[in-house]
Design a protein around this motif. Sequence first.
Motif, PDB file in Angstrom:
ATOM      1  N   GLN A   4       0.829  -1.199   0.000  1.00  0.00           N
ATOM      2  CA  GLN A   4       0.000   0.000   0.000  1.00  0.00           C
ATOM      3  C   GLN A   4       0.868   1.256   0.000  1.00  0.00           C
ATOM      4  O   GLN A   4       0.509   2.275  -0.556  1.00  0.00           O
ATOM      5  CB  GLN A   4      -0.929   0.008   1.214  1.00  0.00           C
ATOM      6  N   ASP A   5       2.027   1.194   0.640  1.00  0.00           N
ATOM      7  CA  ASP A   5       2.894   2.366   0.721  1.00  0.00           C
ATOM      8  C   ASP A   5       3.431   2.733  -0.644  1.00  0.00           C
ATOM      9  O   ASP A   5       3.692   3.911  -0.907  1.00  0.00           O
ATOM     10  CB  ASP A   5       4.058   2.105   1.682  1.00  0.00           C
ATOM     11  N   CYS A   6       3.648   1.750  -1.503  1.00  0.00           N
ATOM     12  CA  CYS A   6       4.070   2.055  -2.866  1.00  0.00           C
ATOM     13  C   CYS A   6       3.032   2.938  -3.546  1.00  0.00           C
ATOM     14  O   CYS A   6       3.372   3.849  -4.277  1.00  0.00           O
ATOM     15  CB  CYS A   6       4.240   0.769  -3.673  1.00  0.00           C
ATOM     16  N   ILE A   7       1.786   2.660  -3.278  1.00  0.00           N
ATOM     17  CA  ILE A   7       0.698   3.433  -3.873  1.00  0.00           C
ATOM     18  C   ILE A   7       0.654   4.834  -3.268  1.00  0.00           C
ATOM     19  O   ILE A   7       0.530   5.819  -3.962  1.00  0.00           O
ATOM     20  CB  ILE A   7      -0.653   2.727  -3.669  1.00  0.00           C
ATOM     21  N   ILE A   8       0.800   4.929  -1.952  1.00  0.00           N
ATOM     22  CA  ILE A   8       0.761   6.237  -1.305  1.00  0.00           C
ATOM     23  C   ILE A   8       1.897   7.112  -1.780  1.00  0.00           C
ATOM     24  O   ILE A   8       1.721   8.285  -2.064  1.00  0.00           O
ATOM     25  CB  ILE A   8       0.848   6.100   0.226  1.00  0.00           C
ATOM     26  N   LEU A   9       3.086   6.541  -1.870  1.00  0.00           N
ATOM     27  CA  LEU A   9       4.258   7.316  -2.197  1.00  0.00           C
ATOM     28  C   LEU A   9       4.118   8.007  -3.534  1.00  0.00           C
ATOM     29  O   LEU A   9       4.599   9.119  -3.725  1.00  0.00           O
ATOM     30  CB  LEU A   9       5.493   6.411  -2.206  1.00  0.00           C
ATOM     31  N   CYS A  10       3.453   7.374  -4.467  1.00  0.00           N
ATOM     32  CA  CYS A  10       3.258   7.967  -5.784  1.00  0.00           C
ATOM     33  C   CYS A  10       2.570   9.319  -5.694  1.00  0.00           C
ATOM     34  O   CYS A  10       2.750  10.166  -6.545  1.00  0.00           O
ATOM     35  CB  CYS A  10       2.418   7.045  -6.657  1.00  0.00           C
ATOM     36  N   SER A  11       1.751   9.515  -4.701  1.00  0.00           N
ATOM     37  CA  SER A  11       0.948  10.735  -4.630  1.00  0.00           C
ATOM     38  C   SER A  11       1.535  11.802  -3.728  1.00  0.00           C
ATOM     39  O   SER A  11       0.991  12.891  -3.636  1.00  0.00           O
ATOM     40  CB  SER A  11      -0.459  10.403  -4.129  1.00  0.00           C
ATOM     41  N   PHE A  12       2.691  11.532  -3.090  1.00  0.00           N
ATOM     42  CA  PHE A  12       3.134  12.488  -2.091  1.00  0.00           C
ATOM     43  C   PHE A  12       3.837  13.697  -2.675  1.00  0.00           C
ATOM     44  O   PHE A  12       3.572  14.829  -2.284  1.00  0.00           O
ATOM     45  CB  PHE A  12       4.072  11.849  -1.064  1.00  0.00           C
ATOM     46  N   ILE A  13       4.744  13.478  -3.637  1.00  0.00           N
ATOM     47  CA  ILE A  13       5.543  14.592  -4.117  1.00  0.00           C
ATOM     48  C   ILE A  13       4.664  15.716  -4.649  1.00  0.00           C
ATOM     49  O   ILE A  13       5.001  16.894  -4.505  1.00  0.00           O
ATOM     50  CB  ILE A  13       6.525  14.123  -5.209  1.00  0.00           C
ATOM     51  N   CYS A  14       3.508  15.394  -5.224  1.00  0.00           N
ATOM     52  CA  CYS A  14       2.618  16.438  -5.742  1.00  0.00           C
ATOM     53  C   CYS A  14       2.097  17.328  -4.628  1.00  0.00           C
ATOM     54  O   CYS A  14       1.685  18.460  -4.872  1.00  0.00           O
ATOM     55  CB  CYS A  14       1.462  15.827  -6.513  1.00  0.00           C
ATOM     56  N   ALA A  39      15.833  20.052  -8.631  1.00  0.00           N
ATOM     57  CA  ALA A  39      16.377  19.458  -9.860  1.00  0.00           C
ATOM     58  C   ALA A  39      17.031  18.106  -9.577  1.00  0.00           C
ATOM     59  O   ALA A  39      16.820  17.133 -10.308  1.00  0.00           O
ATOM     60  CB  ALA A  39      17.392  20.411 -10.494  1.00  0.00           C
ATOM     61  N   PHE A  40      17.801  18.030  -8.507  1.00  0.00           N
ATOM     62  CA  PHE A  40      18.467  16.777  -8.164  1.00  0.00           C
ATOM     63  C   PHE A  40      17.450  15.710  -7.733  1.00  0.00           C
ATOM     64  O   PHE A  40      17.605  14.530  -8.041  1.00  0.00           O
ATOM     65  CB  PHE A  40      19.503  16.995  -7.064  1.00  0.00           C
ATOM     66  N   ARG A  41      16.392  16.130  -7.014  1.00  0.00           N
ATOM     67  CA  ARG A  41      15.370  15.174  -6.584  1.00  0.00           C
ATOM     68  C   ARG A  41      14.678  14.542  -7.789  1.00  0.00           C
ATOM     69  O   ARG A  41      14.409  13.340  -7.816  1.00  0.00           O
ATOM     70  CB  ARG A  41      14.334  15.863  -5.703  1.00  0.00           C
ATOM     71  N   GLU A  42      14.398  15.356  -8.811  1.00  0.00           N
ATOM     72  CA  GLU A  42      13.653  14.874  -9.965  1.00  0.00           C
ATOM     73  C   GLU A  42      14.440  13.855 -10.784  1.00  0.00           C
ATOM     74  O   GLU A  42      13.852  13.044 -11.497  1.00  0.00           O
ATOM     75  CB  GLU A  42      13.231  16.051 -10.849  1.00  0.00           C
ATOM     76  N   ILE A  43      15.772  13.876 -10.690  1.00  0.00           N
ATOM     77  CA  ILE A  43      16.562  12.892 -11.438  1.00  0.00           C
ATOM     78  C   ILE A  43      17.075  11.775 -10.523  1.00  0.00           C
ATOM     79  O   ILE A  43      17.917  10.974 -10.920  1.00  0.00           O
ATOM     80  CB  ILE A  43      17.749  13.565 -12.172  1.00  0.00           C
ATOM     81  N   GLY A  44      16.559  11.734  -9.277  1.00  0.00           N
ATOM     82  CA  GLY A  44      16.907  10.651  -8.369  1.00  0.00           C
ATOM     83  C   GLY A  44      18.233  10.815  -7.651  1.00  0.00           C
ATOM     84  O   GLY A  44      18.715   9.858  -7.028  1.00  0.00           O
ATOM     85  N   ARG A  45      18.813  12.005  -7.684  1.00  0.00           N
ATOM     86  CA  ARG A  45      20.065  12.267  -6.950  1.00  0.00           C
ATOM     87  C   ARG A  45      19.685  12.779  -5.558  1.00  0.00           C
ATOM     88  O   ARG A  45      19.800  13.965  -5.251  1.00  0.00           O
ATOM     89  CB  ARG A  45      20.901  13.299  -7.700  1.00  0.00           C
ATOM     90  N   TYR A  46      19.218  11.856  -4.721  1.00  0.00           N
ATOM     91  CA  TYR A  46      18.628  12.247  -3.449  1.00  0.00           C
ATOM     92  C   TYR A  46      19.644  12.810  -2.456  1.00  0.00           C
ATOM     93  O   TYR A  46      19.313  13.694  -1.664  1.00  0.00           O
ATOM     94  CB  TYR A  46      17.895  11.049  -2.837  1.00  0.00           C
TER      95      TYR A  46
END
Length: 326
Positions: A4-14, A39-46
């Motif tokens: 379920q968390d995979c589903i929730i996570l999809c909606s958080f950044i918005c 910019a770094f977050r969007e390309i996965g450079r966390y």
Amino acid sequence: MLIQDCIILCSFICLMLIVNLSRKDKRPIVYDSFDKGTAFREIGRYDSAYYHFNQARKYAEEKADLRINAEALLEMASLLYITNNFIESEKNALEAVKIAQATGFKDLEYVGLANLAMLSTDEKDYSTGIRYNKRALEILDNHYFPEEFLFRETTLNNLGVTFQSQGDDNQALKVFDIALSNPIVKQDRKLYAMLLDNQAYSNFKIGNRRSVGDSMNKALGLRRSIRDVPGEIINLIHLSEYNRIYGDFRNAFYLINRAYTSARKFKLPAERMLCLQELIKVDPPNQQKYIQEYIKISDSLKIVERRNHNKFARIAFETDEIIKQK
């Protein structure tokens, strides 16, 4: 990570969109730090993103800019959540919520509560997750938020998933039904697919077979059309479980094998582990092989999580040192 968390996570950044909309008069150095962090977050450079958001937070602390401080803390909390550093994520989110409550920044309070709700659900503290989601909904009910961002429907989805996670599918269905009753939710195909799949899955769990397969397949089609790979994998797992429970092991194996192949192809270890859990049930003769692979991935993820924890701690320390030298 829970299915379920995979589903929730999809909606958080918005959820951070409303925060971004409110940023206006920033000092250049803080603005630059937020831009680089995003910019770094969007390309996965966390790790790089974390560094720049932490730098913005330090400058905000120096100037007693509480809003920028809280925004940076929320950005850092979301990054820590993504990398499974739940304790530090919760600490940052709580600090941001305290600032927001003291200053009346209701948009930031809402985002912080939404983050805390996800953390609580992931940690299986469902009563706390429900409480945080309901507090977030109260803010939406009592303050203006642009309807087109569908924050209410997103939060209802998250609340429904928390009910679903604790086994209360009847209550979950009530919440999903409310979210889906808003016709504009169809404009956000990602969220609409989440809600359709969640609604169908809860119907399946309470033994209601009517339209379950159709709804799951409709959600799957939507997710494929927008290339939502993690969402597609979740859908396939649900469909596999649905077919397995009703005796169609051949189709169940076909579906879960598709999910597993996608998880491997796109290097999604958490989703791959979820696929292995279903494969153990669908293909019992090979369960020992799946169990061994599951353990191997789990051990690897623990190592990565420890490295991420140490990396973020080092970034925070180095940022402090740089600020002191200026």
